[in-house]
Design a protein around this motif. Structure first.
Motif, PDB file in Angstrom:
ATOM      1  N   TRP A 297       0.919  -1.153  -0.032  1.00  0.00           N
ATOM      2  CA  TRP A 297      -0.105   0.014  -0.167  1.00  0.00           C
ATOM      3  C   TRP A 297       0.940   1.243  -0.206  1.00  0.00           C
ATOM      4  O   TRP A 297       2.059   1.187   0.386  1.00  0.00           O
ATOM      5  CB  TRP A 297      -0.839   0.015   1.176  1.00  0.00           C
ATOM      6  N   GLU A 301      -1.858   5.682   2.559  1.00  0.00           N
ATOM      7  CA  GLU A 301      -2.614   4.428   3.064  1.00  0.00           C
ATOM      8  C   GLU A 301      -2.199   3.845   4.346  1.00  0.00           C
ATOM      9  O   GLU A 301      -2.750   3.503   5.265  1.00  0.00           O
ATOM     10  CB  GLU A 301      -2.862   3.577   1.704  1.00  0.00           C
ATOM     11  N   SER A 304      -2.874   5.893   7.304  1.00  0.00           N
ATOM     12  CA  SER A 304      -4.200   6.106   7.734  1.00  0.00           C
ATOM     13  C   SER A 304      -4.597   4.803   8.143  1.00  0.00           C
ATOM     14  O   SER A 304      -5.671   4.897   9.117  1.00  0.00           O
ATOM     15  CB  SER A 304      -5.102   6.859   6.627  1.00  0.00           C
ATOM     16  N   ARG A 305      -4.102   3.455   7.855  1.00  0.00           N
ATOM     17  CA  ARG A 305      -4.801   2.241   8.349  1.00  0.00           C
ATOM     18  C   ARG A 305      -4.056   2.432  10.076  1.00  0.00           C
ATOM     19  O   ARG A 305      -4.826   1.928  10.893  1.00  0.00           O
ATOM     20  CB  ARG A 305      -3.975   1.298   7.788  1.00  0.00           C
ATOM     21  N   ILE A 309      -6.686   2.480  13.457  1.00  0.00           N
ATOM     22  CA  ILE A 309      -6.301   1.527  14.689  1.00  0.00           C
ATOM     23  C   ILE A 309      -6.594   2.372  15.868  1.00  0.00           C
ATOM     24  O   ILE A 309      -6.922   2.174  16.867  1.00  0.00           O
ATOM     25  CB  ILE A 309      -5.392   0.662  14.322  1.00  0.00           C
ATOM     26  N   ARG A 312      -9.455   4.442  17.091  1.00  0.00           N
ATOM     27  CA  ARG A 312     -10.542   3.357  17.475  1.00  0.00           C
ATOM     28  C   ARG A 312      -9.823   3.188  19.323  1.00  0.00           C
ATOM     29  O   ARG A 312     -10.645   3.108  20.168  1.00  0.00           O
ATOM     30  CB  ARG A 312     -10.457   2.116  16.963  1.00  0.00           C
ATOM     31  N   PRO A 372      -4.250  -4.553  17.822  1.00  0.00           N
ATOM     32  CA  PRO A 372      -5.415  -3.650  18.167  1.00  0.00           C
ATOM     33  C   PRO A 372      -6.500  -4.358  18.683  1.00  0.00           C
ATOM     34  O   PRO A 372      -7.106  -3.867  19.744  1.00  0.00           O
ATOM     35  CB  PRO A 372      -5.702  -3.654  16.706  1.00  0.00           C
TER      36      PRO A 372
ATOM     37  N   ILE C 252     -10.333  -4.374   7.726  1.00  0.00           N
ATOM     38  CA  ILE C 252      -9.003  -4.350   6.908  1.00  0.00           C
ATOM     39  C   ILE C 252      -8.997  -5.187   5.540  1.00  0.00           C
ATOM     40  O   ILE C 252      -8.473  -4.751   4.527  1.00  0.00           O
ATOM     41  CB  ILE C 252      -7.737  -4.942   7.714  1.00  0.00           C
ATOM     42  N   ARG C 255     -11.084  -2.952   3.308  1.00  0.00           N
ATOM     43  CA  ARG C 255     -10.136  -1.663   2.983  1.00  0.00           C
ATOM     44  C   ARG C 255      -9.167  -2.351   1.864  1.00  0.00           C
ATOM     45  O   ARG C 255      -8.616  -1.425   1.389  1.00  0.00           O
ATOM     46  CB  ARG C 255      -9.600  -1.445   4.357  1.00  0.00           C
ATOM     47  N   GLN C 373     -11.227  -5.361  15.399  1.00  0.00           N
ATOM     48  CA  GLN C 373     -11.229  -4.333  16.421  1.00  0.00           C
ATOM     49  C   GLN C 373     -12.264  -3.480  16.628  1.00  0.00           C
ATOM     50  O   GLN C 373     -12.884  -2.994  17.586  1.00  0.00           O
ATOM     51  CB  GLN C 373      -9.996  -3.318  15.945  1.00  0.00           C
ATOM     52  N   GLU C 374     -12.976  -3.408  15.281  1.00  0.00           N
ATOM     53  CA  GLU C 374     -14.329  -2.551  15.334  1.00  0.00           C
ATOM     54  C   GLU C 374     -15.441  -3.252  16.074  1.00  0.00           C
ATOM     55  O   GLU C 374     -16.122  -2.743  16.969  1.00  0.00           O
ATOM     56  CB  GLU C 374     -14.921  -2.298  13.896  1.00  0.00           C
ATOM     57  N   ARG C 377     -14.606  -2.765  19.712  1.00  0.00           N
ATOM     58  CA  ARG C 377     -14.907  -1.344  20.173  1.00  0.00           C
ATOM     59  C   ARG C 377     -16.311  -1.217  20.581  1.00  0.00           C
ATOM     60  O   ARG C 377     -16.751  -0.648  21.519  1.00  0.00           O
ATOM     61  CB  ARG C 377     -14.562  -0.393  19.036  1.00  0.00           C
TER      62      ARG C 377
END
Ligand SMILES: [Ca+2]
Ligand SMILES: [Ca+2]
Lengths: 410, 146, 410
Positions: A297, A301, A304-305, A309, A312, A372, C252, C255, C373-374, C377
């Motif tokens: 990537w 990118e 921002s990944r 993480i 959050r 994460p 991910i 994404r 992770q989402e 959360r």
């Protein structure tokens, strides 16, 4: 450049300009043989700016997040607490920090200087730990001798606490692979630690049962260990410290064999040589080398990944902090209302469990990136325990006679 | 040293000795194993993906299949080519191989040695043997862009 | 097969044995042209066993997790609720399920049969939705016509609710890439949905503000929407439904451009052709094709990576469920103690927020894998809101006169 021309330079490699003594603590001397690594290492005092949650700035954590003063109330971290910066600053920063004032034990130097490797030999660890830190004969910050064997330049761990902890875990460091060593050298310092006692501040790592928070909690509970009693809640708390190695070890990168050095000391090309970038820093300012060899990537990118993480994680941290502060205040209200230790015991032990989990993520340095989902799991548990503490406290204060409607939210 | 036609023939004959495998080996122009043209590997459509991924890789201009997948010096080279050729031909004929196709540990080792062979000048001093630090643990896409 | 046959097959592609009509709902007819896809599709009624959290078994969720009866109390999902199985079962299962008994609106058929594509055309969506489901003229389960345009075999979406929702989001489906279509066809059904009203059960997706839980919550709150009132807590709740597409979209893999079909319908080699595996199922029974094209780890390693993620999620689910049940009981206790609606309003709206988040992860089908992770959360937030609801309820009941010590923990 054509690959075959380079054959030339290939022959002349590292010259041994000087012999490096067994206890050479001065990086400048090592630098005569390895100028590229030395120059990069010197950059660890360069301020390359801040990232969203990291970077080289000496950021004042207490000013950036006022909740910390209440959460760490009664403990030195409520006096001064900054974001870390490069290895070259370690000596300056440990001397200047107001925590413990002039009464710092030698133990505080364990992870701050190359000289301690010599001193552990000369004085022996126990005398080293028990000497006032300011009286120790140290000149250099973290440098070559902390990570290398001067005779072979192989990676080597010197910190007695790490060696002891790994022995106890049944890990034979002599059998460690090179890739493991690329993380172990960091794990000498970037880990949760504790002192045997205030009187005898021998350095230990709480890894008897393993590296996860649950493992460490089990150990601390067995030992009935605590760092301080929170003045408002009366709970016996533990201050977690930079468990970077422990959190990383629960993550997908560790599981995939990706070491600390892979991201924080990626290889780079200097002329016709390939060397490790000794400017140990945030990979977010070095994404091409640190990440793109494995991830195709773009730099933006990838950044921002990481940010996704980290944001959050930060959101869950905010919730945890609010929950723990509500708990602290509810317990305070309850005891003011006359609830006794027996009535508040449950609430206090819940506060301990909550704060331990939150602080584990707070004091870890990647804002959750190193693992994460595990970071999010621990914060979820922190919230659960904190709110349960609040519930128990309110019930206790109801017993204490008053209702707790007066308990304020942060 | 240079390779004699004798050696090539010997290797090819070695192929012939093995029943169906040997037969396929010839039919599918198994001699491609003795050539260095990447396209020849793709006499087997199952090699197409790797060819395309190689074209897309940083090495399409630097190295051909055999630079990475066969050991050097050359005697060994032609033996490995023959054995791989027979192995793959057999699999191909029987069709019962693991997909996606995965490099075997022995062939992975050969590749690792070839990385080092070409890049000795650059990495010789810092990267030791494959078991110490595998090139592919970081440069997994060097030969085939994924 | 031997090599001659292979070169043979390589030449002939798909023969058009029959012409497939514009509204051909019978997969067997399509199968004449595409026997491999048809045979694989037929396998969706095969029971390939259960995985830790998924698989093809018609598992009784209410029996496996008794807490669900209390959490869904007063709503049809407390009557019968099973783990889903293959597409071939859709028609049988929607007819047999006890939920809503014989009074199911046609809307329930929207995602269960290829015939609805024809019926939407013949009857028009509105009449379709307002016809009793058992009166609809349907013969076939989910099959070819749900995902394909018979004239070109291109992927095509037919569900009016999906098309409407995407239009509202300003997404031009004509411009959708092939890779996007490989997820959009699934997003016709594997999404959160709601009925315009009980009287007029038009199908809609709550995507006005976006796909995240927060976006959907904002929309539902603006509309003052709720599915039912919880009999014990009195909170106005929303039942979340399989938001597989929504959770995936925050992860991910999405994404990284990895589509549903990449994992659930991976390409497989039939002779010398690569075709999509139409046996849509758990990738954990098909790891080589589903994962190893991108990940070099062994099948066992990949499975245990998934399990590690799922077990972390499941642990947080347990905590969320206990927290929500504590809240429900505390609110009940409070109102029994005489606390009125005004006093309980805050606790109830907190219960709504908590249950929405927990149910989003519960009703999603990957046990967190689609976005680890989402999912964590959201569960952390669910716990926070649930425990806050408990606190508010206890305070309210204290007002109501009694203390809430009697509130039991599950
Ligand atoms: Ca820093
Ligand atoms: Ca299932």
């Amino acid at each position: 450049a054509n690959i075959f021309e380079k054959k030339q330079e290939a022959r002349d490699r590292f010259f041994r300009v000087v012999e490096i003594g067994e206890f050479e603590t001065d990086p400048a001397v090592w630098g005569k043989n390895f100028p590229d690594q030395y120059d990069a290492w010197k950059n660890t005092t360069t301020d390359y700016g801040n990232t969203m949650f990291g970077g080289s700035g000496k950021r004042d954590k207490l000013a950036e997040n006022p909740r910390l003063k209440e959460l760490y109330a009664g403990y030195p971290f409520s006096i001064e607490y900054n974001d870390e910066r490069g290895h070259g600053w370690s000596l300056v920063d440990v001397k200047e920090i107001k925590r413990l004032g002039q009464n710092k034990p030698g133990t505080c130097m364990s992870c701050k200087s190359s000289d301690n490797v010599r001193l552990w030999k000369e004085m022996g660890p126990s005398a080293f730990y028990n000497t006032n830190m300011y009286k120790l004969d140290v000149k250099h910050p973290i440098s070559c001798l902390n990570c290398h064997d001067p005779s072979t330049m192989d990676l080597r761990v010197a910190n007695p606490a790490f060696i002891e902890a790994m022995e106890k875990r049944g890990v034979d460091l002599k059998k460690a692979t090179r890739q493991e060593m690329r993380s172990y050298v960091c794990a000498q310092c970037h880990v949760e630690y504790y002192f045997e006692s205030k009187k005898n501040p021998i350095l230990h790592f709480p890894w008897k049962h393993g590296y996860t928070l649950d493992d460490m909690e089990r150990y601390y509970d067995e030992e009935g260990f605590y760092d301080w009693v929170h003045p408002e809640s009366g709970a016996k708390l533990i201050k977690m410290q930079h468990p970077d190695f422990e959190l990383w070890s629960t993550g997908i990168h560790a599981r995939s064999g990706v070491s600390c050095a892979d991201c924080h000391m990626p290889f780079k090309r200097v002329g016709s040589q390939k060397i490790s970038d000794h400017w140990v820093r945030s990979p977010l300012v070095n994404v091409a080398a640190a990440c793109q060899t494995c991830h195709r990537w773009s730099e933006d990118e990838l950044k921002s990944r990481v940010m996704a993480i980290q944001v959050r994680t930060r959101k869950l941290m905010d919730r945890s902090e609010e929950a723990i502060i509500s708990a602290i205040r509810a317990i305070k209200t309850a005891s003011d209302a006359g609830a006794g230790d027996a009535a508040l015991e449950k609430a206090r032990s819940l506060h301990r469990k909550a704060q331990m989990r939150w602080d584990y993520v707070q004091s870890e340095n990647s804002m959750g990136f190193h693992s994460p989902q595990e970071a999010a799991r621990l914060l979820g548990e922190a919230i659960d325990y904190a709110r349960q503490a609040e519930v128990e406290a309110i019930k206790a204060s109801a017993v204490g006679g008053k209702t707790a409607r007066t308990a304020k939210r942060p | 040293m240079t390779v004699t036609a004798m050696q090539k023939l010997a290797a090819a004959l070695a192929g012939l000795l093995v029943g169906t495998g040997g037969f396929t080996f010839l039919y599918a122009r198994g001699f491609s194993y003795l050539s260095d043209k990447p396209e020849t590997c793709v006499n087997c459509h199952v090699m197409r993906e790797q060819l395309d991924a190689w074209y897309a890789s940083s090495h399409s201009s630097a190295a051909v299949c055999n630079d990475c997948h066969t050991p050097h010096p050359k005697v060994a080279k032609y033996l490995v080519k023959a054995t791989n050729g027979i192995k793959h031909s057999t699999y191909f004929t029987l069709g019962n191989f693991h997909e996606p196709i995965r490099i075997s540990s022995s062939n992975r080792r050969i590749v690792e040695q070839n990385c080092r062979r070409c890049h000795e000048h650059l990495v010789g001093a810092i990267h030791g043997s494959p078991d110490e630090l595998s090139c592919l643990s970081c440069h997994v896409r060097a030969g085939h862009q994924r």
